[in-house]
Design an enzyme around this catalytic site. Structure first.
Site, PDB file in Angstrom:
ATOM      1  N   HIS A   1      50.881  40.368  40.331  1.00  0.00           N
ATOM      2  CA  HIS A   1      50.487  40.648  41.709  1.00  0.00           C
ATOM      3  C   HIS A   1      49.900  39.389  42.345  1.00  0.00           C
ATOM      4  CE1 HIS A   1      50.523  45.069  42.042  1.00  0.00           C
ATOM      5  NE2 HIS A   1      50.121  45.117  40.785  1.00  0.00           N
TER       6      HIS A   1
ATOM      7  N   TYR B   1      43.924  37.165  42.412  1.00  0.00           N
ATOM      8  CA  TYR B   1      43.093  36.215  43.162  1.00  0.00           C
ATOM      9  C   TYR B   1      42.776  34.959  42.340  1.00  0.00           C
ATOM     10  CZ  TYR B   1      42.410  40.228  46.249  1.00  0.00           C
ATOM     11  OH  TYR B   1      42.614  41.286  47.088  1.00  0.00           O
TER      12      TYR B   1
ATOM     13  N   ASP C   1      40.583  50.153  41.632  1.00  0.00           N
ATOM     14  CA  ASP C   1      41.829  50.668  41.041  1.00  0.00           C
ATOM     15  C   ASP C   1      41.822  50.605  39.523  1.00  0.00           C
ATOM     16  OD1 ASP C   1      43.247  51.328  43.297  1.00  0.00           O
ATOM     17  OD2 ASP C   1      43.976  49.291  43.595  1.00  0.00           O
TER      18      ASP C   1
ATOM     19  N   TYR D   1      40.082  38.616  53.833  1.00  0.00           N
ATOM     20  CA  TYR D   1      38.724  38.880  53.308  1.00  0.00           C
ATOM     21  C   TYR D   1      38.534  38.225  51.946  1.00  0.00           C
ATOM     22  CZ  TYR D   1      38.982  42.335  49.425  1.00  0.00           C
ATOM     23  OH  TYR D   1      39.141  42.943  48.207  1.00  0.00           O
ATOM     24  N   ARG D   2      39.632  37.812  51.323  1.00  0.00           N
ATOM     25  CA  ARG D   2      39.592  37.301  49.951  1.00  0.00           C
ATOM     26  C   ARG D   2      40.972  36.739  49.669  1.00  0.00           C
ATOM     27  NH1 ARG D   2      38.615  41.939  45.391  1.00  0.00           N
ATOM     28  NH2 ARG D   2      38.248  40.637  43.580  1.00  0.00           N
TER      29      ARG D   2
END
Ligand SMILES: Cc1cc2nc3c(=O)[nH]c(=O)nc-3n(C[C@H](O)[C@H](O)[C@H](O)COP(=O)(O)OP(=O)(O)OC[C@H]3O[C@@H](n4cnc5c(N)ncnc54)[C@H](O)[C@@H]3O)c2cc1C
Length: 606
Positions: free
Chosen positions: A446, A146, A208, A527-528
């Protein structure tokens, strides 16, 4: 397989969680890290020039930073002129987003500072207003997927709160609640509770990977796996430094002498807490978090559904189990191939001409691993007899609608099976198991596409089909997981890309932008999202001509008249930045403003 010890029992709960000596976030690589030599060499050969924020010259920035060094102490302000070493999850660089999706030199800070307490945070904010320097607070900086530790505006000064503000300030054992500073990580909170002898009675919720900040994750509204998996929902009371440097406490904390700051969420009048999440309206310096009392046992299980089309029925079965609280945690349904990526690398599969795993090859591996096209992981809490009854009831519900569903408990699977890690997750024990995914491709990073789905088969099915088709068109495998809440699901889809491959990064960025547009076209929102995509996602929240953004901008301008705090976070730009080319809508590799700032050579010599 050797008999396993329940993770709900003291003997199944380790006192310490192993991690490498270089575990941490750093501007300079830790001496023991595998990247130390490389960072030294690159630093000597080619010291990077410092990025200068908008409205500044190298000279004015230098003056401003000298002033900051006087306020915080010289050793607590450092220039970000170090090499951009990506490191790994354990050695997260503060210099840039180590999972960069644009040029690694794009979202970079000019300097990093380390305030020691709330008062110093406040002084830093006052300093930022005086010099009009944008600032960007981090609790830890592991927001990987993110934006990592990067600021949105190049040349901002990063406030790494986690380094010096990392204490557990209080644990109220009777009321199962704690008060923490930004730098408390999941792994350190877990160990702290162990060290004071309550680690079996009071559980935390872990996502996680446990290297992140309990506070930072809650402020980004992250999710975990226990009944307290919605992290924001379980915070209780905060201390916040506003964009002009005032210090406030929310809820009952706003009353002098109240004993209920961490016991009652609201105070009197408007409830402000939510405006400090995913926003740029304040810097949180203390936060209360609820702890989960040990419910007296846990039973984890996995269900495997044979066909891809079973997703619809599976979610239809799960919804009433969630709403009626038969299932107690935040369970998940993940694609069989996503599950397999814990055990396999992409090289273990046959790929088609686009680079996508062939369905028949995925099926072969799924059969070898004895799983399914989709797998469901869930936890049931309470004494054995209670969880057994629930487990049998759940099996019946699935078998009625998906007769070939296979069920597994821990005793049914080999030692390296994820279900054993899942037993840890669902009882709040940190594990690094998810790092195994990073072996999927070389230089793996990621990027998360994280839309919300209604908790029903129709929405889940249409999203999976639509996003899978789009991702495959761009040559990516759809690797999706639904994290299931009571009434809605976070559909978290991981793009794994090779961060050293510029063409692949471009493709991933183009693809995720297409996915955001696809999702919006059917009323689905994220959501993000990653820093680079926040303008686009914010724009999709467009009801009544984007009334919500107008409201956010009014708040921003009122609370932060100089626009110094995290300009651009969640697409909220202060008035002086709006419409001046800072927004990233797609198509650009780097914004024009970034190019203009290159080439300034700053030295900080106090
Ligand atoms: C393989 C993998 C698995 C992951 N799994 C999960 C998962 O299960 N669940 C999940 O939620 N996430 C997950 N993530 C995403 C991410 O790593 C975590 O959410 C992580 O906890 C966020 O980083 P952090 O806690 O260090 O927060 P930070 O980076 O410190 O902060 C996050 C954001 O909040 C802001 N912020 C932080 N502290 C403050 C403050 N005190 N005041 C104001 N603003 C602040 C920051 O500016 C930043 O934008 C995963 C990532 C990877 C790579």
């Amino acid at each position: 397989m050797a008999p396993f010890v329940s993770t709900a029992l003291p003997e199944g709960r380790p006192k310490k969680i192993e991690r490498p000596p270089w575990h941490g976030t750093c501007l300079y690589q830790h001496e023991t890290s595998p990247w130390f030599e490389e960072s030294l060499r690159l630093a000597t050969e080619n010291r990077r020039k410092v990025a200068v924020p908008p409205g500044h010259t190298a000279k004015s920035l230098e003056e401003a930073l000298l002033d900051l060094a006087n306020i915080l102490g010289q050793e607590w302000v450092k220039l970000n002129d170090v090499p951009l070493i990506d490191g790994d999850y354990h050695a997260v660089p503060l210099s840039h987003d180590s999972y960069h999706i644009l040029d690694p030199g794009d979202f970079v800070a000019s300097a990093v500072c380390w305030p020691a307490n709330t008062e110093e945070v406040s002084k830093t904010v006052v300093w930022a207003n005086k010099w009009k320097v944008p600032i960007w607070p981090l609790s830890i900086g592991r927001n990987l997927g993110y934006g990592g530790s990067a600021p949105r505006v190049r040349g901002s000064v990063v406030l790494d709160l986690g380094r010096r503000m990392n204490k557990v300030l209080n644990v109220d054992v009777e009321n199962a609640v704690c008060l923490i500073e930004p730098g408390v990580q999941y792994v350190t909170l877990y160990e702290y509770l162990q060290s004071i002898g309550v680690g079996n009675d009071l559980w935390i919720d872990v996502p996680d990977l446990p290297g992140g900040s309990v506070m930072g994750n809650a402020l980004d509204r992250g999710v975990g796996y226990t009944p307290y998996g919605d992290h924001w929902a379980h915070h209780i009371g905060m201390e916040v430094v506003t964009p002009t440097g005032e210090i406030i406490r929310t809820g009952m904390g706003s009353m002098e002498g109240s004993e209920c700051w961490q016991l009652f969420r609201y105070g009197f009048g408007p409830h402000q807490d939510g405006i400090f999440t995913q926003s740029n309206f304040g810097i949180v310096t203390k936060m209360g978090m609820e702890l989960l009392p040990n419910p007296g046992g846990v039973r984890v299980f996995m269900a495997a559904f044979p066909k891809y089309a079973d997703l619809h029925e599976a979610i239809e079965v799960i919804r009433p189990l969630m709403i009626r609280k038969v299932i107690g945690n935040v369970p998940m349904v993940r694609l069989g191939l996503q599950d397999a990526s814990l055990y396999k690398t992409r090289d273990d599969f046959e790929l088609d001409e686009r680079g996508v795993v062939k369905p028949e090859s995925a099926q072969k591996v799924i059969e070898e691993l004895n799983t399914g096209a989709w797998v469901f992981y869930a936890a049931l809490y309470g004494p054995d007899e209670v969880t057994l009854a629930k487990y049998q009831y759940i099996q019946e519900q699935f078998h009625r609608r998906i007769p070939n569903t296979k069920f597994y408990q821990r005793e049914d699977v080999p030692e390296n099976h994820y279900l054993h890690n899942y037993a840890r997750f669902t009882t709040g024990i940190p594990t690094w198991r998810e790092l195994d995914r990073m072996k999927w491709i070389p230089n793996a990073a990621h990027l998360f596409f994280a839309p919300l789905s209604a908790n029903n088969g129709k929405d889940a099915g249409r999203q999976a089909n639509m996003f899978r088709a789009r991702m495959e068109e761009y040559g990516f495998n759809y690797l999706g997981t639904f994290f299931i809440g009571t009434r809605a699901m976070h559909h978290v889809i991981s793009f794994m890309y090779n961060r050293k491959d510029v063409a692949e990064k471009k493709k991933a960025l183009a693809c995720i932008r297409a996915l955001i547009a696809d999702a919006a076209s059917i009323g689905v929102g994220e959501y993000r999202t990653h820093l680079a995509l926040q303008d686009q996602v914010a724009k999709t929240y467009n009801w009544n001509n984007g009334a919500i953004m107008k409201f956010n901008e009014q708040l921003k301008d009122a609370l932060d008249p100089n626009g110094i705090l995290q300009p651009g976070r969640s697409g909220i730009w202060p008035k002086d930045y709006r419409g001046k080319g800072f927004e990233l809508w797609g198509g650009e590799e780097r914004s024009n403003l970034v190019e203009n700032q290159d080439g300034l050579n700053l030295t900080l010599t106090p």
